[in-house]
Scaffold this active site. Structure first.
Site, PDB file in Angstrom:
ATOM      1  N   GLU A  84       4.605  -9.506  15.487  1.00 10.39           N
ATOM      2  CA  GLU A  84       4.234 -10.042  16.716  1.00 10.39           C
ATOM      3  C   GLU A  84       4.204 -11.612  16.497  1.00 10.39           C
ATOM      4  O   GLU A  84       4.356 -12.328  17.583  1.00 10.39           O
ATOM      5  CB  GLU A  84       2.664  -9.374  16.801  1.00 10.39           C
ATOM      6  CG  GLU A  84       2.661  -8.266  17.363  1.00 10.39           C
ATOM      7  CD  GLU A  84       1.244  -7.723  17.520  1.00 10.39           C
ATOM      8  OE1 GLU A  84       0.265  -8.579  17.910  1.00 10.39           O
ATOM      9  OE2 GLU A  84       0.838  -6.595  17.204  1.00 10.39           O
TER      10      GLU A  84
ATOM     11  N   ARG B  68       0.796  -1.206   0.115  1.00 11.29           N
ATOM     12  CA  ARG B  68      -0.032  -0.025   0.080  1.00 11.29           C
ATOM     13  C   ARG B  68       0.721   1.307   0.058  1.00 11.29           C
ATOM     14  O   ARG B  68       0.372   2.456  -0.496  1.00 11.29           O
ATOM     15  CB  ARG B  68      -0.986  -0.030   1.087  1.00 11.29           C
ATOM     16  CG  ARG B  68      -1.971  -1.095   0.911  1.00 11.29           C
ATOM     17  CD  ARG B  68      -3.003  -1.519   2.051  1.00 11.29           C
ATOM     18  NE  ARG B  68      -2.279  -1.733   3.469  1.00 11.29           N
ATOM     19  CZ  ARG B  68      -2.030  -2.977   3.776  1.00 11.29           C
ATOM     20  NH1 ARG B  68      -2.242  -3.916   3.040  1.00 11.29           N
ATOM     21  NH2 ARG B  68      -1.154  -3.062   5.136  1.00 11.29           N
TER      22      ARG B  68
END
Length: 185
Positions: A105, A68
């Site tokens: 994460e 993006r």
């Protein structure tokens, strides 16, 4: 947008962001820019606002993080009249490249750069759609600096301040600029 048409306000842009609850996992409020991209006036206004921020930063190139960041970064580079540098996911470049690993994460990821498209002395603005923990942006800045560029500023459409990405970038001596913020994760 023309000088007579100021476009949408930041609050109006924020209303164009779709929130998808519990994606990709429970408790996450995913901020989806698809609805902003699909709105012509919203997309134009966001590029206008990014260009206004970037106008005095002296960029010689704009770098966008896949995928993006390519959308906003390319449009911004065109507006500024400078080149665009793609920061790619691992294994996407057909030439010798340099890479940076960074923590997620749930594991690790890698971004890569063709160092021949950045020259010593380039002032590169880093652009992406969203700033969360800052891991991707910091890794991209490290790559650009290894290639000889100066990276002092990063521009984002959305900042999630609760995830402390701006702090991670500040620790890397990078100022952050965002068009809007959303609380939470």
């Amino acid at each position: 947008m023309s000088d007579q048409d100021p476009g949408l306000s930041r609050d109006e842009l924020k209303k164009l962001i779709r929130t998808v609850p519990d994606f990709p996992s429970s408790g996450i409020q995913f901020r989806d820019i698809t609805t902003l991209l699909a709105d012509g006036e919203g997309l134009a206004s966001s590029i206008d606002m990014l260009a206004a921020i970037a106008a005095d930063l002296g960029a010689t190139k704009v770098a966008g993080v896949e995928a993006r960041g390519f959308i906003f970064g390319t449009a911004l580079a065109l507006r500024l009249g400078v080149g665009f540098v793609p920061i790619r996911k691992a294994g996407k470049l057909p030439v010798a490249c340099i890479g940076e690993d960074y923590a997620l994460e749930y594991g690790e990821a890698r971004v890569e750069l063709d160092p021949s498209v950045v020259t010593s002395g380039d002032i590169v603005l880093l652009v992406d759609d969203l700033l969360a923990t800052g891991g991707t942006a910091v890794a991209a800045a490290r790559l650009l600096r290894r290639a000889g560029a100066t990276v002092s500023d990063a521009l984002f459409v959305i900042d999630l301040p609760d995830l402390a990405g701006a702090r991670a970038l500040a620790d890397a001596q990078i100022r952050t600029h965002a068009l809007m913020q959303f609380g939470g994760h």
